[in-house]
Every structure is written in C-alpha cells, then in structure tokens.
Design a protein around this motif. Structure first.
Motif, mmCIF file in Angstrom:
data_model
loop_
_atom_site.group_PDB
_atom_site.id
_atom_site.type_symbol
_atom_site.label_atom_id
_atom_site.label_comp_id
_atom_site.label_asym_id
_atom_site.label_seq_id
_atom_site.Cartn_x
_atom_site.Cartn_y
_atom_site.Cartn_z
ATOM 1 N N UNK A 136 38.797 38.682 30.182
ATOM 2 C CA UNK A 136 40.223 38.641 30.539
ATOM 3 C C UNK A 136 40.495 37.587 31.621
ATOM 4 N N UNK A 137 41.735 37.085 31.679
ATOM 5 C CA UNK A 137 42.062 36.080 32.702
ATOM 6 C C UNK A 137 41.915 36.642 34.112
ATOM 7 N N UNK A 138 41.729 35.729 35.055
ATOM 8 C CA UNK A 138 41.555 36.137 36.453
ATOM 9 C C UNK A 138 40.230 35.617 36.985
ATOM 10 N N UNK A 139 39.914 36.044 38.209
ATOM 11 C CA UNK A 139 38.745 35.526 38.912
ATOM 12 C C UNK A 139 37.757 36.650 39.202
ATOM 13 N N UNK A 140 36.476 36.363 38.990
ATOM 14 C CA UNK A 140 35.446 37.280 39.480
ATOM 15 C C UNK A 140 34.690 36.553 40.579
#
Ligand SMILES: [Zn+2]
Ligand SMILES: [Zn+2]
Length: 393
Positions: free
Chosen positions: A122-126
C-alpha cells in the motif's frame, strides 16, 4: 495477503543474519559492525539509508508520503559470557546477545526485504528504526530510543511498532496487550548517617544499623499502606553495605534498590513516599541522603495499534494463538517511542522445546523457527497500518 509465505521463503537468510549477529555481539552504543551490516543489507534492497542516528543507530526508508509507519528493532548485546555450546556462539569474550536483540535485528532486515519486494504494497512510508543501546543508559542518562528520538527518528511517524522475542513462551504464540505493558524503572541510592562507636556503648553514638531497620520497615510499608491497592508498584532493596567489625558501630549505611510502577502518578508518589521513609531517621538524630535516578518510563500500548498487530497476528499464527498476557514489571526503552507517537509492542514466543533459557542468562537461546513468524507479524502489521491510517490525516 499472508506475509508468512514471504518470510518463510527467506527463512535461511533470517537464520544466517541472526547467527552472524549472535556471533559478533556489540554492547550499547558500540554497534559499529552491526550498524554496517544493517546499512549495507538495507542498501542492497534499494532502501534509502541514514546512519549514525542516535550515535550508532540506522534508519531505512521505504516508500514515500503519508502514512508513515515506524518499525523498531534494538541491536545491542549484554556484558555476559555466553555458556552455550553452539557453532554460532559469541566470539566476543564477555559479550553476548542474551536478550534476543540479534533476532530482532535479523527479523527487521527480513521485514525490509519482504516489504521492498512486495508488488502490491500500500502507498505510504515504512521507516525501519534500527536502534542502539536498549539495555543501558549513557553518561547523560539516555538510552538508544531517546537518542534516536533526539535525532528526529520519529518525526512525521504516525505509528510505531516493535516486537520482543520471548524465550519462555512457546513458538507460534504471539502476545499483544492494550495499555500499560511494562513498568517505569527508577533506581535509588541512599546513605543513612548516624554516629559510630564501640559496640558495647551504643548509647554514646547513634547506630545507623538501628536506623536502617526502621527505614526498611517504612520502605516495605509503602506498597502495602501508602499506594492504592489496585495500582501495581514495587520497591525492592538490592544491596546494603555497612560495618567492618563485630564490636564496632559504623558511621553510616549505604543501600540501593529499584522502584517500579505502571503510571506517572504512582511513579511520582513512590518517589515522595521513599523520601518520607528515609526522613524518619531525622527526628531520631540521624540523617540521610537519597538520590533517585530516573530510568525508562512505563511502556504504553496504544489500543488501535495493538488492535492492528492483533489482527495481523491472527492472520499469521491464528487468533487462538494470539493471546493477552497482561503487564509485567520489567522495563523497555521502546517506552520513549510510544510516549512520542502512538505505538505498541508485541511478544513472539521462541522457546526451545520445554527448555528454560531466561533472557539475560548465559544460556539464553531461542527457537529460530520464531524468526519467520516474528518477521511476518511485523510486516503484516505494517501493511495493515499503512491501509488503516491512509484515510486519516
Ligand atoms: Zn534485555
Ligand atoms: Zn530486550
């Protein structure tokens, strides 16, 4: 999506990383080789790397934009001589990964690899937070989590998660609770002063051992008589030193101990009550000096984030093997992170058969079958949180 299949595929690598780290343990804020291994491995997955965060910490960043999920692993070992006869036993004399932070580091590398290779992430930052020095504080009283936070490791992070391996819980069990799960751990040192003299003539001086007896009663009365019985709290005396000869009354008694609580209010009350317990020596003509060193705060699991981990764990090991345990009076510096942003920590069982191999013991060891489970729980939780928090700002 069940990421256990993905971590299973890299199981050999997870074990190899863990054994490499186990063989080369480094104490807190000395994790130079460990940090290099972590940074090089993250780069090999195409993950952006920042080194020397909080002294010897490493941050890996995967993806971009909102939401931002932090996953933390601690990297430090303990000043213990390993007693295990295994091919990957510690090669550093007197230093050992006796808490499982080698496993935490290996699992987070596994999470980084699996998520970096995941086509439908999914989009976003880890943000992968490889933290130094969980086990102790430096000369300024700061541990690895505090140092990383000062270096802005949690800036913009919406949720932070972590796990701890549990060598005394069966492999395949995941423990996740809401609310307080670990205690605030403060230490105290005190000196009780009297007036020494001949053991045959106690009335000519003031026996500090007599004063100590009264203080001990007062200290042990705090928990039972002064603290709300529904609130967990403990004060334990760990050492008492005084005297040299059978017929000499000493001048002073030195003692120290630990103070544990699960809330800021009870923590403050324990400090005040401890002061009162020592102060009873003054009307009797004695004196005291009390120093309290503040340690880690209570570790609080955010219910929403713990819920996401619980759901993820249900998918990995099954809901019936995802359990609640309640709190313990141990301490964890991840507490600084969950005080800064909402977060939660779970525990992943890794017992070898029915062996008792306690954390911080020279025979500590884990069932390596737990590595793929722990990595999968973290990866699956991160994916869940990315999706769950995407709608919020
Ligand atoms: Zn430990
Ligand atoms: Zn630990």
């Amino acid at each position: 999506m069940n990421l256990l299949e993905h971590t299973q595929r890299i199981e050999e690598q997870l074990i190899a990383w863990r054994r490499d780290l186990h063989q080369h343990p480094e104490l807190g804020f000395e994790e130079v080789r460990t940090a290099t291994l972590v940074a090089d491995t993250l780069r090999s997955f195409g993950i952006a790397v920042q080194t020397q965060v909080g002294k010897t910490g490493v941050i890996g960043t995967l993806g971009a934009g909102h939401p931002v999920i932090g996953i933390r692993a601690d990297m430090d070992a303990l000043p213990i001589q390993e007693a295990n006869d295994v091919p990957y036993a510690s090669a550093a004399p007197g230093v050992m990964h006796a808490c499982g932070h080698d496993a935490h580091t290996a699992m987070l590398l596994g999470v980084a690899r699996v998520l970096s290779e995941l086509p439908d992430r999914p989009p976003g930052t880890v943000r992968f937070l490889f933290q130094p020095c969980e086990e102790k504080q430096d000369a300024d009283g700061l541990s690895g989590a505090s140092r990383m936070i000062s270096d802005h490791a949690l800036a913009g992070v919406d949720a932070v998660i972590a796990l701890h391996i549990a060598s005394e819980a069966p492999t395949g069990i995941v423990i996740i609770d809401d609310g307080p799960i670990h205690a605030a751990a403060d230490a105290f040192e005190a000196v009780i002063t009297g007036k020494g003299g001949h053991g045959a003539y106690p009335h000519q001086g003031l026996d500090p051992i007599y004063l100590l007896g009264l203080v001990i009663q007062a200290i042990y009365g705090i928990r039972s008589r002064r603290i709300d019985p529904t609130q967990p709290a403990v004060i334990s005396i760990g050492s008492i030193h005084t005297g040299t000869a059978s017929n000499v009354i000493p001048d002073e008694v030195r003692l120290n101990g630990t103070i544990r609580s699960l809330s800021d209010d009870i923590r403050a009350q324990l400090h005040t009550e401890l002061e009162h317990a020592f102060a009873i020596v003054r009307p009797l003509g004695g004196d005291y000096q009390l120093t309290i060193q503040r340690g880690y705060p209570p570790l609080h699991n955010d219910a929403t984030i713990a819920g996401a981990i619980r759901a993820a764990s249900g998918e990995i090991v099954g809901a019936e093997r995802t359990i609640r345990y309640g709190f313990s009076m141990g301490a964890e510096d991840f507490a600084y992170m969950t005080r800064t942003v909402p977060g939660a920590m779970c525990f992943v069982g890794a017992q070898i058969g029915s062996d008792m191999r306690p954390h911080h013991s020279p025979i500590f060891n884990i069932d390596e079958n737990a590595l793929k489970i722990g990595a999968a729980v973290l990866a699956q939780s991160a994916v869940r949180l990315l999706t769950q928090l995407a709608g919020q700002s």
